[in-house]
Motif scaffolding. Structure first.
Motif, PDB file in Angstrom:
ATOM      1  N   GLY A  16       6.128  19.192 -35.879  1.00 50.22           N
ATOM      2  CA  GLY A  16       6.823  20.412 -35.507  1.00 50.22           C
ATOM      3  C   GLY A  16       8.332  20.383 -35.628  1.00 50.22           C
ATOM      4  N   ARG A  17       8.850  19.523 -36.496  1.00 52.84           N
ATOM      5  CA  ARG A  17      10.292  19.514 -36.721  1.00 52.84           C
ATOM      6  C   ARG A  17      10.593  18.966 -38.114  1.00 52.84           C
ATOM      7  NH1 ARG A  17      12.378  15.533 -32.082  1.00 52.84           N
ATOM      8  NH2 ARG A  17      11.072  16.918 -30.907  1.00 52.84           N
ATOM      9  N   ASP A  18      11.743  19.382 -38.624  1.00 51.00           N
ATOM     10  CA  ASP A  18      12.190  18.936 -39.946  1.00 51.00           C
ATOM     11  C   ASP A  18      12.917  17.604 -39.872  1.00 51.00           C
ATOM     12  OD1 ASP A  18      11.321  21.417 -40.715  1.00 51.00           O
ATOM     13  OD2 ASP A  18      13.282  22.194 -41.237  1.00 51.00           O
ATOM     14  N   ALA A  19      13.714  17.458 -38.829  1.00 47.80           N
ATOM     15  CA  ALA A  19      14.564  16.272 -38.716  1.00 47.80           C
ATOM     16  C   ALA A  19      15.010  16.089 -37.272  1.00 47.80           C
ATOM     17  CB  ALA A  19      15.785  16.414 -39.621  1.00 47.80           C
ATOM     18  N   GLU A  20      15.546  14.911 -36.996  1.00 47.50           N
ATOM     19  CA  GLU A  20      16.127  14.623 -35.687  1.00 47.50           C
ATOM     20  C   GLU A  20      17.040  13.418 -35.816  1.00 47.50           C
ATOM     21  OE1 GLU A  20      13.550  12.867 -32.599  1.00 47.50           O
ATOM     22  OE2 GLU A  20      12.019  12.714 -34.171  1.00 47.50           O
ATOM     23  N   VAL A  21      17.897  13.256 -34.841  1.00 45.19           N
ATOM     24  CA  VAL A  21      18.755  12.078 -34.757  1.00 45.19           C
ATOM     25  C   VAL A  21      18.160  11.174 -33.686  1.00 45.19           C
ATOM     26  CG1 VAL A  21      21.051  11.214 -34.195  1.00 45.19           C
ATOM     27  CG2 VAL A  21      20.795  13.310 -35.547  1.00 45.19           C
ATOM     28  N   ILE A  22      17.966   9.921 -34.038  1.00 49.17           N
ATOM     29  CA  ILE A  22      17.377   8.925 -33.133  1.00 49.17           C
ATOM     30  C   ILE A  22      18.423   7.856 -32.863  1.00 49.17           C
ATOM     31  CG2 ILE A  22      15.621   7.121 -32.939  1.00 49.17           C
ATOM     32  CD1 ILE A  22      14.097   9.517 -33.055  1.00 49.17           C
ATOM     33  N   GLU A  23      18.550   7.460 -31.619  1.00 50.24           N
ATOM     34  CA  GLU A  23      19.424   6.348 -31.259  1.00 50.24           C
ATOM     35  C   GLU A  23      18.579   5.219 -30.701  1.00 50.24           C
ATOM     36  OE1 GLU A  23      23.162   7.056 -29.334  1.00 50.24           O
ATOM     37  OE2 GLU A  23      23.081   9.181 -29.871  1.00 50.24           O
ATOM     38  N   GLY A  24      18.862   4.017 -31.136  1.00 48.43           N
ATOM     39  CA  GLY A  24      18.128   2.847 -30.682  1.00 48.43           C
ATOM     40  C   GLY A  24      18.379   1.691 -31.619  1.00 48.43           C
ATOM     41  N   GLN A  25      17.751   0.583 -31.363  1.00 46.93           N
ATOM     42  CA  GLN A  25      17.880  -0.599 -32.209  1.00 46.93           C
ATOM     43  C   GLN A  25      16.571  -0.817 -32.956  1.00 46.93           C
ATOM     44  OE1 GLN A  25      20.742  -2.258 -32.768  1.00 46.93           O
ATOM     45  NE2 GLN A  25      21.623  -0.658 -31.491  1.00 46.93           N
ATOM     46  N   PHE A  26      16.613  -0.663 -34.259  1.00 49.86           N
ATOM     47  CA  PHE A  26      15.439  -0.817 -35.107  1.00 49.86           C
ATOM     48  C   PHE A  26      15.820  -1.709 -36.285  1.00 49.86           C
ATOM     49  CE2 PHE A  26      15.504   3.466 -33.275  1.00 49.86           C
ATOM     50  CZ  PHE A  26      14.380   3.398 -32.472  1.00 49.86           C
ATOM     51  N   ALA A  27      15.181  -2.851 -36.394  1.00 50.05           N
ATOM     52  CA  ALA A  27      15.507  -3.790 -37.467  1.00 50.05           C
ATOM     53  C   ALA A  27      14.988  -3.308 -38.818  1.00 50.05           C
ATOM     54  CB  ALA A  27      14.936  -5.167 -37.155  1.00 50.05           C
ATOM     55  N   LEU A  29      12.380  -0.130 -41.051  1.00 50.19           N
ATOM     56  CA  LEU A  29      11.733   1.183 -41.049  1.00 50.19           C
ATOM     57  C   LEU A  29      10.417   1.144 -40.283  1.00 50.19           C
ATOM     58  CD1 LEU A  29      12.250   2.816 -44.522  1.00 50.19           C
ATOM     59  CD2 LEU A  29      12.146   3.992 -42.356  1.00 50.19           C
ATOM     60  N   ASP A  30       9.694   0.037 -40.384  1.00 48.75           N
ATOM     61  CA  ASP A  30       8.425  -0.054 -39.678  1.00 48.75           C
ATOM     62  C   ASP A  30       8.623  -0.037 -38.169  1.00 48.75           C
ATOM     63  OD1 ASP A  30       5.562  -0.182 -39.809  1.00 48.75           O
ATOM     64  OD2 ASP A  30       5.726  -2.239 -39.094  1.00 48.75           O
ATOM     65  N   GLN A  31       9.666  -0.685 -37.672  1.00 49.95           N
ATOM     66  CA  GLN A  31       9.924  -0.635 -36.227  1.00 49.95           C
ATOM     67  C   GLN A  31      10.227   0.790 -35.782  1.00 49.95           C
ATOM     68  OE1 GLN A  31      12.897  -3.441 -34.976  1.00 49.95           O
ATOM     69  NE2 GLN A  31      11.500  -5.173 -35.126  1.00 49.95           N
ATOM     70  N   LEU A  32      10.982   1.511 -36.585  1.00 46.20           N
ATOM     71  CA  LEU A  32      11.265   2.908 -36.279  1.00 46.20           C
ATOM     72  C   LEU A  32       9.975   3.721 -36.298  1.00 46.20           C
ATOM     73  CD1 LEU A  32      13.075   5.383 -35.820  1.00 46.20           C
ATOM     74  CD2 LEU A  32      13.408   5.444 -38.314  1.00 46.20           C
ATOM     75  N   ARG A  33       9.163   3.528 -37.318  1.00 43.26           N
ATOM     76  CA  ARG A  33       7.891   4.260 -37.428  1.00 43.26           C
ATOM     77  C   ARG A  33       7.003   3.975 -36.217  1.00 43.26           C
ATOM     78  NH1 ARG A  33       2.492   3.230 -39.982  1.00 43.26           N
ATOM     79  NH2 ARG A  33       3.140   1.073 -39.820  1.00 43.26           N
ATOM     80  N   GLN A  34       6.906   2.723 -35.813  1.00 43.35           N
ATOM     81  CA  GLN A  34       6.084   2.374 -34.648  1.00 43.35           C
ATOM     82  C   GLN A  34       6.620   3.041 -33.386  1.00 43.35           C
ATOM     83  OE1 GLN A  34       5.354  -1.861 -34.305  1.00 43.35           O
ATOM     84  NE2 GLN A  34       5.082  -2.026 -36.509  1.00 43.35           N
ATOM     85  N   HIS A  35       7.930   3.086 -33.251  1.00 46.06           N
ATOM     86  CA  HIS A  35       8.546   3.760 -32.100  1.00 46.06           C
ATOM     87  C   HIS A  35       8.158   5.240 -32.076  1.00 46.06           C
ATOM     88  CE1 HIS A  35      11.590   5.084 -29.228  1.00 46.06           C
ATOM     89  NE2 HIS A  35      11.943   5.993 -30.117  1.00 46.06           N
ATOM     90  N   ARG A  39       5.103   7.785 -29.491  1.00 43.77           N
ATOM     91  CA  ARG A  39       5.310   8.974 -28.657  1.00 43.77           C
ATOM     92  C   ARG A  39       3.974   9.627 -28.299  1.00 43.77           C
ATOM     93  NH1 ARG A  39      10.223  11.982 -31.920  1.00 43.77           N
ATOM     94  NH2 ARG A  39      11.931  10.728 -31.065  1.00 43.77           N
ATOM     95  N   SER A  40       2.931   9.242 -28.956  1.00 49.05           N
ATOM     96  CA  SER A  40       1.559   9.736 -28.778  1.00 49.05           C
ATOM     97  C   SER A  40       1.406  11.185 -29.236  1.00 49.05           C
ATOM     98  CB  SER A  40       1.068   9.544 -27.343  1.00 49.05           C
ATOM     99  OG  SER A  40       1.697  10.443 -26.462  1.00 49.05           O
ATOM    100  N   GLY A  41       0.221  11.712 -29.059  1.00 48.50           N
ATOM    101  CA  GLY A  41      -0.066  13.076 -29.503  1.00 48.50           C
ATOM    102  C   GLY A  41       0.109  13.206 -31.001  1.00 48.50           C
ATOM    103  N   ALA A  42       0.739  14.279 -31.430  1.00 48.11           N
ATOM    104  CA  ALA A  42       0.931  14.575 -32.853  1.00 48.11           C
ATOM    105  C   ALA A  42       1.684  13.464 -33.575  1.00 48.11           C
ATOM    106  CB  ALA A  42       1.668  15.900 -33.015  1.00 48.11           C
ATOM    107  N   TRP A  43       2.522  12.725 -32.870  1.00 49.66           N
ATOM    108  CA  TRP A  43       3.338  11.690 -33.493  1.00 49.66           C
ATOM    109  C   TRP A  43       2.515  10.546 -34.061  1.00 49.66           C
ATOM    110  CZ3 TRP A  43       8.203  12.616 -34.643  1.00 49.66           C
ATOM    111  CH2 TRP A  43       8.824  13.680 -33.991  1.00 49.66           C
ATOM    112  N   GLN A  44       1.289  10.407 -33.615  1.00 52.49           N
ATOM    113  CA  GLN A  44       0.448   9.321 -34.116  1.00 52.49           C
ATOM    114  C   GLN A  44       0.130   9.468 -35.598  1.00 52.49           C
ATOM    115  OE1 GLN A  44      -2.840   8.821 -31.430  1.00 52.49           O
ATOM    116  NE2 GLN A  44      -1.529   7.967 -29.860  1.00 52.49           N
ATOM    117  N   VAL A  45       0.412  10.645 -36.171  1.00 49.21           N
ATOM    118  CA  VAL A  45       0.227  10.825 -37.609  1.00 49.21           C
ATOM    119  C   VAL A  45       1.078   9.817 -38.390  1.00 49.21           C
ATOM    120  CG1 VAL A  45       2.018  12.589 -37.953  1.00 49.21           C
ATOM    121  CG2 VAL A  45      -0.001  12.562 -39.426  1.00 49.21           C
ATOM    122  N   LEU A  46       2.188   9.384 -37.822  1.00 48.77           N
ATOM    123  CA  LEU A  46       3.055   8.419 -38.499  1.00 48.77           C
ATOM    124  C   LEU A  46       2.501   7.004 -38.456  1.00 48.77           C
ATOM    125  CD1 LEU A  46       6.529   9.748 -37.353  1.00 48.77           C
ATOM    126  CD2 LEU A  46       5.442  10.027 -39.586  1.00 48.77           C
ATOM    127  N   ALA A  47       1.399   6.797 -37.760  1.00 47.60           N
ATOM    128  CA  ALA A  47       0.756   5.486 -37.721  1.00 47.60           C
ATOM    129  C   ALA A  47      -0.199   5.296 -38.898  1.00 47.60           C
ATOM    130  CB  ALA A  47       0.012   5.303 -36.396  1.00 47.60           C
TER     131      ALA A  47
END
Length: 81
Positions: A16-27, A29-35, A39-47
């Motif tokens: 339900g979104r085109d883009a967002e800004v994320i802040e955090g420490q991710f070594a 792309l896979d760590q970011l994807r797992q994060h 989030r659960s729900g619809a976000w699990q599509v990225l798994a």
């Protein structure tokens, strides 16, 4: 670290979104994807096991390292018939 994350095609529709800004420490792309998938729900599509990604508009793998200011994109694999 601040990253701009873009979602394309089915991923954009599902989360339900085109883009967002994320802040955090991710070594990587896979760590970011797992994060994001955590989030659960619809976000699990990225798994999904097969997805395409880019860093700073260059195609790359999930093992790609990230640095502050990177622009990241996730999109489903393309199939044709």
């Amino acid at each position: 670290m601040k990253l701009t994350v873009h979602y394309f095609s089915r991923y954009r529709e599902t989360v339900g979104r085109d883009a967002e800004v994320i802040e955090g420490q991710f070594a990587s792309l896979d760590q970011l994807r797992q994060h994001l998938a955590g989030r659960s729900g619809a976000w699990q599509v990225l798994a999904e096991q097969h997805l395409m990604c880019a860093r700073n508009q260059d195609m790359c793998g999930l093992d790609e390292p990230l640095k502050d200011g990177d622009e990241v994109a996730f999109f489903p694999t393309v199939t044709g018939g």
